[in-house]
Structures are given as C-alpha cells and as structure tokens.
Design a protein around this motif. Structure first.
Motif, PDB file in Angstrom:
ATOM      1  N   VAL A 153      11.352 -10.982  -8.230  1.00  0.00           N
ATOM      2  CA  VAL A 153      10.117 -10.603  -7.541  1.00  0.00           C
ATOM      3  C   VAL A 153       9.661  -9.248  -8.069  1.00  0.00           C
ATOM      4  CG1 VAL A 153       9.103  -9.962  -5.313  1.00  0.00           C
ATOM      5  CG2 VAL A 153      10.663 -11.916  -5.450  1.00  0.00           C
ATOM      6  N   CYS A 154       8.381  -9.126  -8.384  1.00  0.00           N
ATOM      7  CA  CYS A 154       7.804  -7.860  -8.850  1.00  0.00           C
ATOM      8  C   CYS A 154       7.154  -7.144  -7.671  1.00  0.00           C
ATOM      9  CB  CYS A 154       6.748  -8.112  -9.921  1.00  0.00           C
ATOM     10  SG  CYS A 154       7.422  -8.840 -11.412  1.00  0.00           S
ATOM     11  N   PHE A 155       7.236  -5.833  -7.686  1.00  0.00           N
ATOM     12  CA  PHE A 155       6.603  -5.024  -6.647  1.00  0.00           C
ATOM     13  C   PHE A 155       5.516  -4.169  -7.284  1.00  0.00           C
ATOM     14  CE2 PHE A 155      10.586  -6.131  -4.727  1.00  0.00           C
ATOM     15  CZ  PHE A 155      10.300  -6.245  -3.381  1.00  0.00           C
ATOM     16  N   SER A 156       4.319  -4.236  -6.739  1.00  0.00           N
ATOM     17  CA  SER A 156       3.215  -3.384  -7.153  1.00  0.00           C
ATOM     18  C   SER A 156       2.951  -2.443  -5.975  1.00  0.00           C
ATOM     19  CB  SER A 156       1.980  -4.229  -7.482  1.00  0.00           C
ATOM     20  OG  SER A 156       0.911  -3.401  -7.878  1.00  0.00           O
ATOM     21  N   LEU A 157       3.452  -1.219  -6.079  1.00  0.00           N
ATOM     22  CA  LEU A 157       3.409  -0.276  -4.957  1.00  0.00           C
ATOM     23  C   LEU A 157       2.196   0.636  -5.035  1.00  0.00           C
ATOM     24  CD1 LEU A 157       7.213   0.553  -4.996  1.00  0.00           C
ATOM     25  CD2 LEU A 157       6.018  -1.071  -3.518  1.00  0.00           C
ATOM     26  N   SER A 158       1.896   1.270  -3.923  1.00  0.00           N
ATOM     27  CA  SER A 158       0.734   2.154  -3.785  1.00  0.00           C
ATOM     28  C   SER A 158      -0.544   1.419  -4.159  1.00  0.00           C
ATOM     29  CB  SER A 158       0.905   3.412  -4.652  1.00  0.00           C
ATOM     30  OG  SER A 158       2.051   4.129  -4.268  1.00  0.00           O
ATOM     31  N   LYS A 159      -0.630   0.165  -3.748  1.00  0.00           N
ATOM     32  CA  LYS A 159      -1.774  -0.690  -4.088  1.00  0.00           C
ATOM     33  C   LYS A 159      -2.429  -1.150  -2.789  1.00  0.00           C
ATOM     34  CE  LYS A 159      -4.065  -3.639  -6.811  1.00  0.00           C
ATOM     35  NZ  LYS A 159      -4.999  -3.279  -7.805  1.00  0.00           N
ATOM     36  N   THR A 160      -3.578  -0.573  -2.487  1.00  0.00           N
ATOM     37  CA  THR A 160      -4.331  -0.984  -1.313  1.00  0.00           C
ATOM     38  C   THR A 160      -5.255  -2.130  -1.703  1.00  0.00           C
ATOM     39  OG1 THR A 160      -4.248   1.249  -0.404  1.00  0.00           O
ATOM     40  CG2 THR A 160      -5.944  -0.220   0.475  1.00  0.00           C
ATOM     41  N   ILE A 161      -5.212  -3.191  -0.919  1.00  0.00           N
ATOM     42  CA  ILE A 161      -6.051  -4.351  -1.182  1.00  0.00           C
ATOM     43  C   ILE A 161      -7.330  -4.215  -0.348  1.00  0.00           C
ATOM     44  CG2 ILE A 161      -6.202  -6.873  -1.117  1.00  0.00           C
ATOM     45  CD1 ILE A 161      -4.076  -5.774  -3.071  1.00  0.00           C
ATOM     46  N   ASP A 162      -8.452  -4.270  -1.038  1.00  0.00           N
ATOM     47  CA  ASP A 162      -9.744  -4.266  -0.359  1.00  0.00           C
ATOM     48  C   ASP A 162     -10.470  -5.563  -0.722  1.00  0.00           C
ATOM     49  OD1 ASP A 162     -10.644  -3.899  -2.976  1.00  0.00           O
ATOM     50  OD2 ASP A 162     -11.158  -1.804  -2.685  1.00  0.00           O
ATOM     51  N   LYS A 163     -11.713  -5.699  -0.300  1.00  0.00           N
ATOM     52  CA  LYS A 163     -12.460  -6.938  -0.525  1.00  0.00           C
ATOM     53  C   LYS A 163     -12.535  -7.281  -2.016  1.00  0.00           C
ATOM     54  CE  LYS A 163     -16.852  -9.182   0.536  1.00  0.00           C
ATOM     55  NZ  LYS A 163     -18.143  -9.054   1.242  1.00  0.00           N
ATOM     56  N   GLU A 164     -12.818  -6.299  -2.853  1.00  0.00           N
ATOM     57  CA  GLU A 164     -12.953  -6.538  -4.288  1.00  0.00           C
ATOM     58  C   GLU A 164     -11.619  -6.933  -4.926  1.00  0.00           C
ATOM     59  OE1 GLU A 164     -13.959  -3.921  -8.244  1.00  0.00           O
ATOM     60  OE2 GLU A 164     -15.088  -3.474  -6.418  1.00  0.00           O
ATOM     61  N   GLN A 214       0.812  -1.215   0.000  1.00  0.00           N
ATOM     62  CA  GLN A 214       0.000   0.000   0.000  1.00  0.00           C
ATOM     63  C   GLN A 214       0.845   1.265   0.000  1.00  0.00           C
ATOM     64  OE1 GLN A 214      -2.442   0.059   3.491  1.00  0.00           O
ATOM     65  NE2 GLN A 214      -0.710   0.129   4.898  1.00  0.00           N
ATOM     66  N   ASN A 215       2.114   1.135   0.351  1.00  0.00           N
ATOM     67  CA  ASN A 215       2.997   2.298   0.438  1.00  0.00           C
ATOM     68  C   ASN A 215       3.684   2.592  -0.889  1.00  0.00           C
ATOM     69  OD1 ASN A 215       2.665   2.766   3.337  1.00  0.00           O
ATOM     70  ND2 ASN A 215       3.642   0.769   3.521  1.00  0.00           N
ATOM     71  N   GLN A 216       4.263   3.793  -0.988  1.00  0.00           N
ATOM     72  CA  GLN A 216       4.969   4.190  -2.208  1.00  0.00           C
ATOM     73  C   GLN A 216       6.318   3.504  -2.340  1.00  0.00           C
ATOM     74  OE1 GLN A 216       5.215   8.455  -2.162  1.00  0.00           O
ATOM     75  NE2 GLN A 216       3.073   8.723  -2.740  1.00  0.00           N
ATOM     76  N   LEU A 217       6.883   3.086  -1.200  1.00  0.00           N
ATOM     77  CA  LEU A 217       8.158   2.380  -1.200  1.00  0.00           C
ATOM     78  C   LEU A 217       7.980   1.048  -0.484  1.00  0.00           C
ATOM     79  CD1 LEU A 217      10.532   5.322  -0.199  1.00  0.00           C
ATOM     80  CD2 LEU A 217      10.251   4.325  -2.483  1.00  0.00           C
ATOM     81  N   ALA A 218       8.639   0.004  -0.974  1.00  0.00           N
ATOM     82  CA  ALA A 218       8.549  -1.319  -0.360  1.00  0.00           C
ATOM     83  C   ALA A 218       9.264  -1.329   0.981  1.00  0.00           C
ATOM     84  CB  ALA A 218       9.153  -2.359  -1.301  1.00  0.00           C
ATOM     85  N   GLY A 219       8.871  -2.238   1.838  1.00  0.00           N
ATOM     86  CA  GLY A 219       9.555  -2.409   3.115  1.00  0.00           C
ATOM     87  C   GLY A 219       8.642  -2.478   4.317  1.00  0.00           C
ATOM     88  N   GLY A 220       7.384  -2.098   4.150  1.00  0.00           N
ATOM     89  CA  GLY A 220       6.432  -2.204   5.249  1.00  0.00           C
ATOM     90  C   GLY A 220       6.911  -1.553   6.530  1.00  0.00           C
TER      91      GLY A 220
END
Length: 195
Positions: free
Chosen positions: A50-61, A16-22
């Motif tokens: 490994v691919c990174f998909s950043l700024s991606k918020t996961i919701d129910k859909e 969900q963040n702009q940069l990886a690392g949580g």
C-alpha cells in the motif's frame, strides 16, 4: 486498502496529515492507544505494498482527478467536510449517501465507508466496512458492477454461556502471547506457540 492489497489490487491512501493513522493517531490519547503500536500496524500495511500519499488534502478538483486516474475510489475519512456536498455525490444529514449493501455512492466507481457515511467513532466498524468493501471493489473492477451480498460483520458478542466459555477455552493457552518479535518475524517455535 490493506484488504484490497491482499487481493492483488494496488492501492494508494491519501491522507491530509503528515503522518498516516487519521483519528487513531490524532484523536486518541497515547495512553489509550500507544502510537508505537499504530506505527507498527501502519508499517505492516505499507509492507503489503500500500502506498501512502501524505499531506494531501482532497478537494473538489483533486477528487475529480482521482476519479479519472483510478479505477475505483473509496472514501474512508472522518466527518465529511461541508464542501464535499458540492462534489457531485448525494449526501444525507449524516454523511455520504450509499447503497447499504454495496457502499456505492451516486458516482460510478466511488464507494464510501465508515464515518464518511455516518459518524460513529467506532474503529472496529470502519475496519469491518473496509473488509467488506474490498470484496465489493474487486467485484466492481472485474465486472464493472457490484451485486449486493450478505456477508455480515458484527463486533458485538452476546453473553457467552458457561458451556460456550469452556468450548472457547479449549482452543486457548494459559501462556502470555508473544508481543515482541525479533526482526519483526516469528521463529518457528514462536509461530507454533502463537498459533
């Protein structure tokens, strides 16, 4: 993702963040864990494919889309949002309910590890879960099911006796470890020294 990628399984990390690392990036002070070290570790993971998909918020859909698009999904996140309880997985008061031996959730093909199961703020625990779940996911992808295995990962070490310390030190050297690498590669001599 790192351990799966090493076994030939293509992986994408959604963050969900702009940069990886949580939490290693956003919850730990730079004085404790410098971000340049984190960035090098992330680059190392990325270099495996490994691919990174950043700024991606996961919701129910989007979670349902992931289940439909990918052969397996691993939920490896910090504290679970309350909304996740409506995603169709069983939860507990602490997090996502999983089989203790296989990390499988109540949704076929979905696994949960680390703080998604129970918040602990121990990165090494999450790393251990990641290592173990990689083997289980590979088995799931090959067989469509997972068999519980006893392959324990424990970051705790009891007190070593003097004899154990001496045995351990036989394998070590007194020189300082090589930390900075030229072109991110060891020379032949550096590799021999570091080994």
């Amino acid at each position: 993702a790192f351990y799966l990628q090493l076994q030939g399984v293509n992986c994408t990390i959604f963050d969900q963040n702009q940069l990886a690392g949580g939490n290693l990036r956003y919850a730990i002070d730079d004085q404790i864990f410098p971000k340049d070290i984190l960035d090098r570790e992330i680059q190392f993971i990325e270099d495996t494919g490994v691919c990174f998909s950043l700024s991606k918020t996961i919701d129910k859909e989007s979670f349902q889309q992931l289940i439909n698009e990918y052969d397996a999904v691993i939920l490896a996140m910090g504290r679970i949002p309350d909304e996740l309880k409506s995603w169709g997985m069983e939860t507990t008061d602490y997090g996502i309910k999983t089989d203790k031996n296989t990390f499988e959730t109540s949704v076929k093909g979905v696994f949960a590890i680390g703080n998604a199961i129970r918040e602990s703020k121990q990165a090494i625990r999450s790393l251990g879960h990641g290592n173990k779940v990689a083997d289980l996911v590979v088995e799931y992808l090959e067989n469509g099911k997972v068999s519980p295995k006893t392959k324990w990962f424990n970051s705790k070490t009891g007190k070593l006796s003097d004899v154990e310390i001496q045995e351990y030190l036989k394998e070590s050297i007194r020189e300082k470890r090589i930390l900075s690498l030229e072109n991110n590669e060891f020379s032949e001599q550096q590799a021999i020294t570091e080994a």
